[in-house]
Design a protein around this motif. Sequence first.
Motif, PDB file in Angstrom:
ATOM      1  N   ALA A  15       0.837  -1.210   0.000  1.00  9.15           N
ATOM      2  CA  ALA A  15       0.000   0.000   0.000  1.00  9.15           C
ATOM      3  C   ALA A  15       0.869   1.256   0.000  1.00  9.15           C
ATOM      4  N   GLY A  16       1.924   1.249   0.776  1.00  4.02           N
ATOM      5  CA  GLY A  16       2.829   2.395   0.804  1.00  4.02           C
ATOM      6  C   GLY A  16       3.491   2.612  -0.545  1.00  4.02           C
ATOM      7  N   GLY A  17       3.931   1.540  -1.166  1.00  4.65           N
ATOM      8  CA  GLY A  17       4.554   1.646  -2.482  1.00  4.65           C
ATOM      9  C   GLY A  17       3.593   2.166  -3.533  1.00  4.65           C
ATOM     10  N   VAL A  18       2.374   1.662  -3.520  1.00  6.79           N
ATOM     11  CA  VAL A  18       1.369   2.120  -4.486  1.00  6.79           C
ATOM     12  C   VAL A  18       1.035   3.593  -4.227  1.00  6.79           C
ATOM     13  N   ALA A  19       0.949   3.988  -2.970  1.00  4.64           N
ATOM     14  CA  ALA A  19       0.691   5.400  -2.643  1.00  4.64           C
ATOM     15  C   ALA A  19       1.833   6.286  -3.125  1.00  4.64           C
ATOM     16  N   VAL A  20       3.061   5.857  -2.916  1.00  2.22           N
ATOM     17  CA  VAL A  20       4.214   6.623  -3.403  1.00  2.22           C
ATOM     18  C   VAL A  20       4.170   6.717  -4.922  1.00  2.22           C
ATOM     19  N   ALA A  21       3.847   5.617  -5.589  1.00  6.45           N
ATOM     20  CA  ALA A  21       3.750   5.626  -7.056  1.00  6.45           C
ATOM     21  C   ALA A  21       2.676   6.606  -7.515  1.00  6.45           C
ATOM     22  N   ALA A  22       1.537   6.611  -6.844  1.00  4.60           N
ATOM     23  CA  ALA A  22       0.450   7.517  -7.233  1.00  4.60           C
ATOM     24  C   ALA A  22       0.854   8.975  -7.046  1.00  4.60           C
ATOM     25  N   VAL A  23       1.442   9.297  -5.906  1.00  2.00           N
ATOM     26  CA  VAL A  23       1.849  10.681  -5.638  1.00  2.00           C
ATOM     27  C   VAL A  23       2.932  11.121  -6.626  1.00  2.00           C
ATOM     28  N   ALA A  24       3.908  10.265  -6.870  1.00  2.10           N
ATOM     29  CA  ALA A  24       4.990  10.614  -7.795  1.00  2.10           C
ATOM     30  C   ALA A  24       4.473  10.754  -9.226  1.00  2.10           C
ATOM     31  N   ALA A  25       3.553   9.890  -9.618  1.00  2.59           N
ATOM     32  CA  ALA A  25       2.996   9.983 -10.972  1.00  2.59           C
ATOM     33  C   ALA A  25       2.151  11.245 -11.125  1.00  2.59           C
ATOM     34  N   VAL A  26       1.381  11.603 -10.121  1.00  2.63           N
ATOM     35  CA  VAL A  26       0.613  12.852 -10.168  1.00  2.63           C
ATOM     36  C   VAL A  26       1.560  14.043 -10.275  1.00  2.63           C
ATOM     37  N   ALA A  27       2.648  14.024  -9.515  1.00  2.73           N
ATOM     38  CA  ALA A  27       3.619  15.122  -9.584  1.00  2.73           C
ATOM     39  C   ALA A  27       4.243  15.215 -10.978  1.00  2.73           C
ATOM     40  N   ALA A  28       4.604  14.078 -11.545  1.00  2.00           N
ATOM     41  CA  ALA A  28       5.173  14.076 -12.897  1.00  2.00           C
ATOM     42  C   ALA A  28       4.159  14.608 -13.907  1.00  2.00           C
ATOM     43  N   ASN A  29       2.912  14.198 -13.770  1.00  2.00           N
ATOM     44  CA  ASN A  29       1.884  14.657 -14.703  1.00  2.00           C
ATOM     45  C   ASN A  29       1.558  16.135 -14.518  1.00  2.00           C
ATOM     46  N   ALA A  30       1.639  16.621 -13.299  1.00  7.15           N
ATOM     47  CA  ALA A  30       1.443  18.055 -13.065  1.00  7.15           C
ATOM     48  C   ALA A  30       2.537  18.846 -13.777  1.00  7.15           C
ATOM     49  N   LEU A  31       3.757  18.363 -13.688  1.00  4.09           N
ATOM     50  CA  LEU A  31       4.867  19.029 -14.368  1.00  4.09           C
ATOM     51  C   LEU A  31       4.668  19.019 -15.888  1.00  4.09           C
ATOM     52  N   ILE A  32       4.265  17.883 -16.425  1.00  5.98           N
ATOM     53  CA  ILE A  32       4.004  17.791 -17.866  1.00  5.98           C
ATOM     54  C   ILE A  32       2.903  18.764 -18.272  1.00  5.98           C
ATOM     55  N   SER A  33       1.831  18.813 -17.496  1.00  4.86           N
ATOM     56  CA  SER A  33       0.726  19.719 -17.795  1.00  4.86           C
ATOM     57  C   SER A  33       1.185  21.173 -17.782  1.00  4.86           C
ATOM     58  N   LEU A  34       1.903  21.543 -16.736  1.00  9.71           N
ATOM     59  CA  LEU A  34       2.379  22.930 -16.626  1.00  9.71           C
ATOM     60  C   LEU A  34       3.325  23.290 -17.768  1.00  9.71           C
ATOM     61  N   LEU A  35       4.223  22.384 -18.105  1.00  9.69           N
ATOM     62  CA  LEU A  35       5.152  22.644 -19.210  1.00  9.69           C
ATOM     63  C   LEU A  35       4.410  22.761 -20.538  1.00  9.69           C
ATOM     64  N   ALA A  36       3.447  21.878 -20.763  1.00  6.57           N
ATOM     65  CA  ALA A  36       2.671  21.929 -22.008  1.00  6.57           C
ATOM     66  C   ALA A  36       1.934  23.254 -22.123  1.00  6.57           C
ATOM     67  N   GLN A  37       1.329  23.703 -21.037  1.00  6.64           N
ATOM     68  CA  GLN A  37       0.617  24.977 -21.058  1.00  6.64           C
ATOM     69  C   GLN A  37       1.584  26.150 -21.223  1.00  6.64           C
ATOM     70  N   ALA A  38       2.769  26.016 -20.659  1.00  4.64           N
ATOM     71  CA  ALA A  38       3.762  27.091 -20.774  1.00  4.64           C
ATOM     72  C   ALA A  38       4.256  27.262 -22.205  1.00  4.64           C
ATOM     73  N   VAL A  39       4.239  26.177 -22.973  1.00  5.51           N
ATOM     74  CA  VAL A  39       4.727  26.276 -24.352  1.00  5.51           C
ATOM     75  C   VAL A  39       3.593  26.332 -25.377  1.00  5.51           C
ATOM     76  N   GLY A  40       2.349  26.509 -24.911  1.00  7.01           N
ATOM     77  CA  GLY A  40       1.289  26.787 -25.865  1.00  7.01           C
ATOM     78  C   GLY A  40       0.036  25.948 -25.832  1.00  7.01           C
ATOM     79  N   ALA A  41      -0.007  24.885 -25.060  1.00  4.95           N
ATOM     80  CA  ALA A  41      -1.259  24.132 -24.955  1.00  4.95           C
ATOM     81  C   ALA A  41      -2.278  24.993 -24.211  1.00  4.95           C
ATOM     82  N   SER A  42      -3.515  24.910 -24.629  1.00  4.09           N
ATOM     83  CA  SER A  42      -4.561  25.722 -24.014  1.00  4.09           C
ATOM     84  C   SER A  42      -4.777  25.354 -22.551  1.00  4.09           C
ATOM     85  N   ASP A  43      -4.878  26.362 -21.712  1.00  3.19           N
ATOM     86  CA  ASP A  43      -5.202  26.084 -20.310  1.00  3.19           C
ATOM     87  C   ASP A  43      -6.688  25.773 -20.154  1.00  3.19           C
ATOM     88  N   GLN A  44      -7.422  25.823 -21.247  1.00  5.11           N
ATOM     89  CA  GLN A  44      -8.841  25.444 -21.239  1.00  5.11           C
ATOM     90  C   GLN A  44      -9.048  23.998 -21.694  1.00  5.11           C
TER      91      GLN A  44
END
Length: 140
Positions: A15-44
Motif C-alpha cells: 500500500a505504501g509503495g502504491v501510494a508513493v507511485a500515485a503521488v509521484a505519478a501525479v507530480a510528474a503529470n502536473a509538471l508535464i501539464s504545466l510545461l505543455a501549457q507554458a509552451v502553448g497548450a490551451s489552459d482550457q
Amino acid sequence: MSAKAVTRPTVLWIAGGVAVAAVAAVAANALISLLAQAVGASDQFQPLQPSAYVFLTVVGVLAGAAGWAAVRRWSRRPAAVLRTLVPVVVAVSLLPDLALLFTDAQPNTSVLAVIALMLMHVATAAVAVPIFARVLPLDS
C-alpha cells in the motif's frame, strides 16, 4: 543450487509503495501539464487540468498495481509477461488520446495538448513500474 524465492511483501509495504507511485505519478503529470501549457497548450483543455488528470492518474496506478499483482500471482513467468504486457498496455492507452485529434470530443484540443496527454501515460508507467518491481518483486 536452490532458486531465490520471492519474498511475500506485507500489505502495508504494498500500500505504501502504491501510494508513493500515485503521488509521484501525479507530480510528474502536473509538471508535464504545466510545461505543455507554458509552451502553448490551451489552459482550457480539460484533460490537462488537475481535476481530470489527478483522478485518472491514481486510477491508472491502482489498475497497474492490480494487474502487476495478478500477473505476479498467476503467471509462471511474470517478468516475461510484464516485459510484454506493460508496453502493450501503455501503447493501447495512447489510442484515446490520438483519437482526440480526429474528433471534436474535447474543446481546445491541439497536437501539443495530445502529446502532453500521451507523455502523461508514459510518465505514469515510468514512475509506477520501478516502484511495483520493488514492492511486488517478480520471479525471473
